[in-house]
Design a protein around this motif. Structure first.
Motif, PDB file in Angstrom:
ATOM      1  N   GLU A  10      35.560  61.103  46.762  1.00  0.00           N
ATOM      2  CA  GLU A  10      35.962  60.361  47.968  1.00  0.00           C
ATOM      3  C   GLU A  10      35.196  59.051  48.100  1.00  0.00           C
ATOM      4  OE1 GLU A  10      36.371  64.619  50.324  1.00  0.00           O
ATOM      5  OE2 GLU A  10      35.171  63.017  51.208  1.00  0.00           O
ATOM      6  N   MET A  11      33.972  59.015  47.587  1.00  0.00           N
ATOM      7  CA  MET A  11      33.119  57.835  47.731  1.00  0.00           C
ATOM      8  C   MET A  11      33.354  56.808  46.633  1.00  0.00           C
ATOM      9  SD  MET A  11      30.857  56.478  49.711  1.00  0.00           S
ATOM     10  CE  MET A  11      29.607  55.188  49.681  1.00  0.00           C
ATOM     11  N   HIS A  12      33.996  57.208  45.550  1.00  0.00           N
ATOM     12  CA  HIS A  12      34.141  56.309  44.408  1.00  0.00           C
ATOM     13  C   HIS A  12      34.797  54.965  44.760  1.00  0.00           C
ATOM     14  CE1 HIS A  12      33.768  59.934  41.442  1.00  0.00           C
ATOM     15  NE2 HIS A  12      32.636  59.624  42.036  1.00  0.00           N
ATOM     16  N   PRO A  13      35.860  54.926  45.580  1.00  0.00           N
ATOM     17  CA  PRO A  13      36.456  53.617  45.905  1.00  0.00           C
ATOM     18  C   PRO A  13      35.555  52.731  46.767  1.00  0.00           C
ATOM     19  CG  PRO A  13      37.978  55.429  46.382  1.00  0.00           C
ATOM     20  CD  PRO A  13      36.645  56.029  46.162  1.00  0.00           C
ATOM     21  N   TRP A  14      34.489  53.309  47.324  1.00  0.00           N
ATOM     22  CA  TRP A  14      33.659  52.573  48.280  1.00  0.00           C
ATOM     23  C   TRP A  14      32.270  52.258  47.743  1.00  0.00           C
ATOM     24  CZ3 TRP A  14      36.800  51.044  51.976  1.00  0.00           C
ATOM     25  CH2 TRP A  14      37.926  51.835  52.250  1.00  0.00           C
ATOM     26  N   LEU A  15      31.996  52.615  46.496  1.00  0.00           N
ATOM     27  CA  LEU A  15      30.668  52.379  45.936  1.00  0.00           C
ATOM     28  C   LEU A  15      30.310  50.893  45.934  1.00  0.00           C
ATOM     29  CD1 LEU A  15      30.622  54.897  42.929  1.00  0.00           C
ATOM     30  CD2 LEU A  15      29.306  55.041  45.054  1.00  0.00           C
ATOM     31  N   GLU A  16      31.228  50.064  45.495  1.00  0.00           N
ATOM     32  CA  GLU A  16      30.956  48.627  45.454  1.00  0.00           C
ATOM     33  C   GLU A  16      30.700  48.077  46.847  1.00  0.00           C
ATOM     34  OE1 GLU A  16      33.134  44.471  44.001  1.00  0.00           O
ATOM     35  OE2 GLU A  16      33.926  46.419  43.353  1.00  0.00           O
ATOM     36  N   THR A  17      31.469  48.561  47.809  1.00  0.00           N
ATOM     37  CA  THR A  17      31.303  48.100  49.188  1.00  0.00           C
ATOM     38  C   THR A  17      29.926  48.452  49.724  1.00  0.00           C
ATOM     39  OG1 THR A  17      33.682  48.393  49.588  1.00  0.00           O
ATOM     40  CG2 THR A  17      32.258  48.233  51.522  1.00  0.00           C
ATOM     41  N   PHE A  18      29.503  49.703  49.548  1.00  0.00           N
ATOM     42  CA  PHE A  18      28.210  50.131  50.094  1.00  0.00           C
ATOM     43  C   PHE A  18      27.037  49.605  49.279  1.00  0.00           C
ATOM     44  CE2 PHE A  18      30.822  52.685  52.722  1.00  0.00           C
ATOM     45  CZ  PHE A  18      30.054  52.995  53.838  1.00  0.00           C
ATOM     46  N   ASN A  19      27.289  49.188  48.050  1.00  0.00           N
ATOM     47  CA  ASN A  19      26.244  48.540  47.271  1.00  0.00           C
ATOM     48  C   ASN A  19      25.926  47.148  47.796  1.00  0.00           C
ATOM     49  OD1 ASN A  19      24.814  49.817  45.085  1.00  0.00           O
ATOM     50  ND2 ASN A  19      26.807  50.264  44.197  1.00  0.00           N
ATOM     51  N   ARG A  20      26.748  46.673  48.708  1.00  0.00           N
ATOM     52  CA  ARG A  20      26.480  45.387  49.339  1.00  0.00           C
ATOM     53  C   ARG A  20      25.385  45.492  50.405  1.00  0.00           C
ATOM     54  NH1 ARG A  20      30.491  43.897  52.484  1.00  0.00           N
ATOM     55  NH2 ARG A  20      29.454  41.886  52.737  1.00  0.00           N
ATOM     56  N   ILE A  21      24.989  46.703  50.798  1.00  0.00           N
ATOM     57  CA  ILE A  21      23.880  46.836  51.744  1.00  0.00           C
ATOM     58  C   ILE A  21      22.632  46.243  51.093  1.00  0.00           C
ATOM     59  CG2 ILE A  21      22.381  48.436  52.996  1.00  0.00           C
ATOM     60  CD1 ILE A  21      24.738  50.338  53.239  1.00  0.00           C
ATOM     61  N   LYS A  22      22.026  45.322  51.764  1.00  0.00           N
ATOM     62  CA  LYS A  22      20.917  44.571  51.172  1.00  0.00           C
ATOM     63  C   LYS A  22      19.704  45.469  50.921  1.00  0.00           C
ATOM     64  CE  LYS A  22      19.019  43.109  55.649  1.00  0.00           C
ATOM     65  NZ  LYS A  22      18.784  41.962  56.552  1.00  0.00           N
TER      66      LYS A  22
END
Length: 411
Positions: free
Chosen positions: A210-222
């Protein structure tokens, strides 16, 4: 099982009967009333059918959330209608008895007719949850709010006076359906000036994928000067589906633990870290999930090994019931606990600083915001994501910024 089904059917019939009375009192067109009945039956059949198709080997799906939202949208307003119309019937029966014994009224005049204005009031009241639930589905679930909280501690080490912690919790990535809104939330996290970020569990609903499509997005957390840390929540253990084998469940759990690392968070599994700032330090403690009604994997004693009673401690524990039952009176003296889990039931009324109400408060003693007892604090984050009901009404998704200050709290 049969008795439960009979009771449930009787309850639905009771609600349908009384909600129909409100419409029948106001609307006299036969075709409109027949259309209302047909639509009501079709909706009920669809809801029942959809829930019977729930597959425990898959868990929550978009279809399940849609059905849950539809059920609430249909039946919460009808319950309001039922309460008002049933209340009117109690009044009518009372009036009928009074007419019979005191006024000897003729039989045809004993029971007063339904009053039109009561049905109007009932429909007006029912419109409030109906419109609120629609708002919650289309807007509320992504209406992210930043909650700021300053907490004073007399024994806070000097160097940590003004230390800021950002907290997120209950991401439930399997429920997301709007990348633009999630990216906005990540931007909002990054805008907060903080020294550290803590994530208090539930990265998924059930499955690591479920998290795979959002990994790049959450990797944006500084990156934060003093780190990014996380603990597990109850949903991270894959407990709520039926697995083909224990091996597949274990593999999923291992993948979920790795997800936290993939977005840059150090996952604490019943362990602690010292956070050093100049000459002073505080202890950060992370326990696995421990809940009164959920998985008890948390081991507070193991997590606080080698810590001293006079160490200043910040504890991450997903379920706030852990604070109530174990943490607040633990001899190791945990100053501040950060939790989540409740979501505030994603439905309630909240006027910050003045009033808050949710059904969650009848389940959890600590369910949203800051609580204190004997100088020990727990902060319960309202959650970043959503689960089951695909919306939020009144209790909005939260990003928390907590500032630690040295001194006594001013009551």
């Amino acid at each position: 099982m049969i008795l439960r089904f009979v009771i449930l059917c009787a309850l639905f019939l009771f609600i349908e009967f009384y909600s129909y009375q409100a419409f029948r009192t106001l609307i006299k067109l036969r075709w409109v009333l027949i259309s209302y009945q047909i639509i009501s039956v079709l909706l009920l059949v669809f809801i029942i059918y959809s829930f019977t198709q729930f597959d425990r080997s898959v868990g929550q799906t978009k279809q399940f959330m849609f059905t849950t939202g539809l059920m609430l949208l249909v039946y919460v307003p009808k319950i309001v209608l039922t309460l008002v119309m049933f209340g009117e019937d109690i009044f009518r029966i009372g009036a009928s008895i009074l007419n019979y014994f005191m006024y000897n009224a003729p039989r045809k005049e004993m029971m007063p007719d339904r009053r039109k204005f009561v049905s109007q009031i009932a429909l007006g009241l029912a419109a409030v949850p109906f419109l609120s639930l629609i708002y919650g589905i289309f807007e509320g679930k992504y209406n992210f709010k930043v909650f700021r909280q300053t907490i004073f501690f007399p024994d806070l080490p000097d160097e940590f006076d003004g230390f800021k912690i950002t907290q997120i919790s209950d991401v439930h990535s399997g429920s997301f359906d709007n990348p633009e809104k999630i990216n906005y939330a990540i931007d909002l996290i990054n805008e907060q000036e903080a020294d550290m970020i803590l994530f208090t569990g539930d990265i998924v609903n059930t499955h690591a994928k479920e998290m795979h499509p959002w990994l790049e997005t959450f990797n944006r957390i500084k990156n934060y000067r003093y780190g990014k840390f996380a603990v597990l929540g109850n949903h991270d253990y894959g407990e709520y589906v039926t697995w083909p084998s224990a091996r597949e469940k274990d593999e999923n759990f291992e993948e979920i633990k790795k997800l936290y690392g993939k977005i840059g968070f150090d996952l604490l599994l019943n362990e602690n870290r010292y956070i050093q700032k100049e000459k002073d330090k505080i202890a950060l403690v992370g326990v696995e999930n421990w809940g009164v009604n959920f998985k008890k994997a948390g081991d507070l004693n193991k997590a606080s090994e080698n810590l001293h009673q006079d160490d200043f401690k910040v504890l991450m524990s997903h379920d706030p019931s852990h604070w109530e039952y174990e943490i607040k009176k633990h001899p190791k003296n945990f100053h501040l606990t950060l939790a989540g889990h409740t979501h505030g039931m994603q439905f309630g009324i909240e006027i910050p600083g003045y009033f808050k109400w949710s059904l969650a408060q009848y389940i959890y003693k600590q369910w949203a915001g800051l609580y204190e007892e004997a100088g020990r604090y727990v902060y319960v984050n309202r959650g970043f994501g959503f689960h089951a009901y695909p919306g939020r009404v009144g209790i909005m998704p939260e990003i928390t910024v907590i500032e630690l200050k040295k001194g006594k709290n001013v009551a």
